[in-house]
Motif scaffolding. Structure first.
Motif, mmCIF file in Angstrom:
data_model
loop_
_atom_site.group_PDB
_atom_site.id
_atom_site.type_symbol
_atom_site.label_atom_id
_atom_site.label_comp_id
_atom_site.label_asym_id
_atom_site.label_seq_id
_atom_site.Cartn_x
_atom_site.Cartn_y
_atom_site.Cartn_z
ATOM 1 N N GLN A 196 5.993 -0.481 7.879
ATOM 2 C CA GLN A 196 5.901 0.785 7.165
ATOM 3 C C GLN A 196 7.247 1.474 7.055
ATOM 4 O O GLN A 196 8.163 1.220 7.829
ATOM 5 N N VAL A 225 0.863 -1.183 0.000
ATOM 6 C CA VAL A 225 0.000 0.000 0.000
ATOM 7 C C VAL A 225 0.897 1.229 0.000
ATOM 8 O O VAL A 225 1.721 1.414 0.899
ATOM 9 N N SER A 226 0.737 2.084 -1.007
ATOM 10 C CA SER A 226 1.616 3.249 -1.114
ATOM 11 C C SER A 226 0.866 4.450 -1.652
ATOM 12 O O SER A 226 -0.239 4.334 -2.198
ATOM 13 N N TYR A 239 2.158 -5.891 9.949
ATOM 14 C CA TYR A 239 2.174 -4.588 9.274
ATOM 15 C C TYR A 239 3.565 -3.972 9.385
ATOM 16 O O TYR A 239 4.175 -3.964 10.460
ATOM 17 N N VAL A 244 -4.044 4.370 6.866
ATOM 18 C CA VAL A 244 -4.006 2.948 6.525
ATOM 19 C C VAL A 244 -3.977 2.099 7.789
ATOM 20 O O VAL A 244 -4.688 1.091 7.893
ATOM 21 N N VAL A 259 1.553 -6.944 5.226
ATOM 22 C CA VAL A 259 1.303 -5.611 4.674
ATOM 23 C C VAL A 259 2.551 -4.746 4.761
ATOM 24 O O VAL A 259 3.186 -4.648 5.819
ATOM 25 N N CYS A 306 3.639 -0.734 3.853
ATOM 26 C CA CYS A 306 3.020 0.554 3.563
ATOM 27 C C CYS A 306 4.087 1.642 3.526
ATOM 28 O O CYS A 306 4.994 1.673 4.366
ATOM 29 N N MET A 317 -0.173 6.988 5.962
ATOM 30 C CA MET A 317 0.127 5.733 6.658
ATOM 31 C C MET A 317 -0.709 5.595 7.932
ATOM 32 O O MET A 317 -1.145 4.496 8.268
#
Length: 363
Positions: A252, A132-133, A250, A236, A224, A226, A233
Motif C-alpha cells: 500500500q 485497488v484505489s 499486499y 481494504v 495486491v 492499494c 486502505m
C-alpha cells in the motif's frame, strides 16, 4: 504548450535542474494533470508508482510562510520518458494543490526533488495483479497500467477503483481505451452517488468484501496494490484478511504520506481475531455468559447458547442481526448492513462481529 526538445544524447534528469510546466490538462472539476519537461532535454528515469516532491511558491496570504513542499505520485509512466506528470486533486484544506490549480501555467519553472518511493509493481513481479484505489490514489495505478500497456506484454490486471460519483473517476476514458484493446485489463468501478441524468451500470455503494469477491473472484492468486485515504486502505486490508488473503502479497501507499524507503514504511498493526485467544460474551437481557474464541461471531455464540438473534444473510449485508453492544470491543467487517451513525451509537451486526476480550450485548 511548450514545444518538445528532443535530445537523445541527454542524461537522465536530476533534481539539480528545475522543471518547466509544459501542459495542464483538466481531469475532473477539482483535479488536473500537470506535465513537466526538463529545459535541458533530459529524460526521466523512475519506477512506475514512485513519487516526486514539488517546491511550490505559495502566496503567504494563503497561510504558508514561504515555499511549501508537496509530494505527488507520478501519474505518467517511465515508458514515456520525455516528460513527467502529476495529477493533483484539491482537498478542503489544500494549500499547495490549490495554488497549482489556480496559478501553475505552461512555461513556469519550479524546483522538484526525486523521484523516489518503493510502491511499484516492478519490485513485486507477478502474473496477476489486483489494483485497488480511491480518489487520487488512482495515480500510481495509472502509472503502472500505462507501463504495462506500453511494454506490449499486458499482464492480468484487475483494476478496482472507488469514487464518489462516476464523473469523479479520474482517467476513466483513458483506462477504458486501454481495456477495450487488451483482454488482460479488467476495470471495476464503484461509486457512492450517481450523477443526475446519467445512467450508471457499475457497482454502487461503498466498496465491500462482497463487491471485491465479485470484482476479482481469484483475488487469492493476485499481488495486491492499494492506494487511497487511510480509512479506505484499512477497510481494504480488513476485507482481505477476513477473506483469508495472504497479506505478504499486499502493498500500500497512502497519498497523504508516501514512503521513500523500506526503512520508513510504517508498521501496519491491524486487529485480527485469533482462534487461540479466549473471549467472553454476556447476553445481558438473557442473563447468559458464554466463553468463546475471538474468531467466533456474536451470532454463532448466541446460537450455541440457545439464544435467538434474528438473522438473514449472515455476512453483514442485510442488517437483520443488528444488536446493541453495552460494553467491550468487537472486530467487525461488514458489507453495508449497518451505518456509521449506528456504529457510533453502539450497534453491531452479530453475524460479523468478533469479541475482543469480554463483551456485553443487549440480547
Amino acid at each position: 504548450m511548450v514545444k518538445p526538445r528532443l535530445n537523445w544524447s541527454a542524461e537522465p534528469w536530476s533534481d539539480d535542474e528545475m522543471l518547466e510546466c509544459a501542459m495542464v490538462v483538466p481531469e475532473t472539476a477539482d483535479t488536473a494533470t500537470f506535465t513537466f519537461r526538463a529545459p535541458s532535454g533530459a529524460w526521466f528515469d523512475y519506477e512506475p508508482g514512485q513519487f516526486v516532491t514539488l517546491d511550490l511558491p505559495v502566496d503567504p496570504a494563503k497561510g504558508a510562510a514561504g515555499n511549501v513542499q508537496r509530494t505527488y505520485t507520478i501519474s505518467s509512466s517511465p515508458s514515456r520518458p520525455l516528460s513527467i506528470s502529476v495529477t493533483v486533486k484539491a482537498q478542503k484544506d489544500s494549500i499547495g494543490t490549490r495554488w497549482m490549480l489556480e496559478h501553475l501555467k505552461p512555461g513556469m519553472k519550479i524546483r522538484a526533488f526525486g523521484p523516489s518511493g518503493i510502491f511499484s509493481f516492478h519490485r513485486h513481479k507477478a502474473k496477476k495483479y489486483l489494483f485497488v484505489s480511491a480518489g487520487s490514489g488512482i495515480t500510481p495505478m495509472m502509472a503502472m497500467t500505462t507501463w504495462a500497456w506500453d511494454s506490449g506484454e499486458m499482464p492480468d490486471i484487475t483494476f478496482v477503483h472507488a469514487a464518489r460519483r462516476p464523473s469523479e473517476i479520474i482517467f476513466r476514458e483513458r483506462l477504458e481505451q486501454f481495456a477495450n484493446r487488451v483482454p488482460g485489463l479488467q476495470l471495476r468501478f464503484s461509486v457512492e452517488e450517481l450523477d443526475p441524468f446519467r445512467t450508471w451500470h457499475g457497482y454502487q455503494g461503498r466498496l465491500n468484501q462482497i463487491m471485491l469477491g465479485l470484482m476479482a473472484p481469484d483475488y487469492l492468486e493476485r499481488e495486491v496494490f492499494c492506494c487511497g485515504p487511510e480509512p479506505f486502505m484499512q477497510s481494504v486490508r480488513e476485507m482481505l484478511i477476513s477473506l483469508g488473503f495472504d497479506m505478504e502479497h499486499y502493498h500500500q501507499e497512502s497519498f497523504g504520506a508516501p514512503v521513500a524507503s523500506e526503512a520508513e514504511a510504517p508498521l501496519i498493526e491491524d486487529v485480527t481475531p485469533d482462534a487461540q485467544v479466549a473471549a467472553e460474551i454476556t447476553f445481558a437481557a438473557s442473563g447468559v455468559t458464554a466463553p468463546c474464541a475471538e474468531t467466533d461471531t456474536v451470532l454463532a455464540v448466541a446460537k450455541q447458547a440457545g439464544l435467538n438473534i434474528p438473522s438473514g444473510c449472515t455476512f453483514g449485508l442485510c442488517g437483520t442481526c443488528k444488536v446493541k453492544k453495552l460494553s467491550g470491543e468487537v472486530h467487525m467487517v461488514h458489507n453495508g448492513g449497518i451505518s456509521d451513525d449506528e456504529i457510533a451509537e453502539g450497534y453491531i451486526l452479530a453475524c460479523c462481529a468478533n469479541p475482543m476480550g469480554k463483551v456485553s450485548v443487549e440480547v
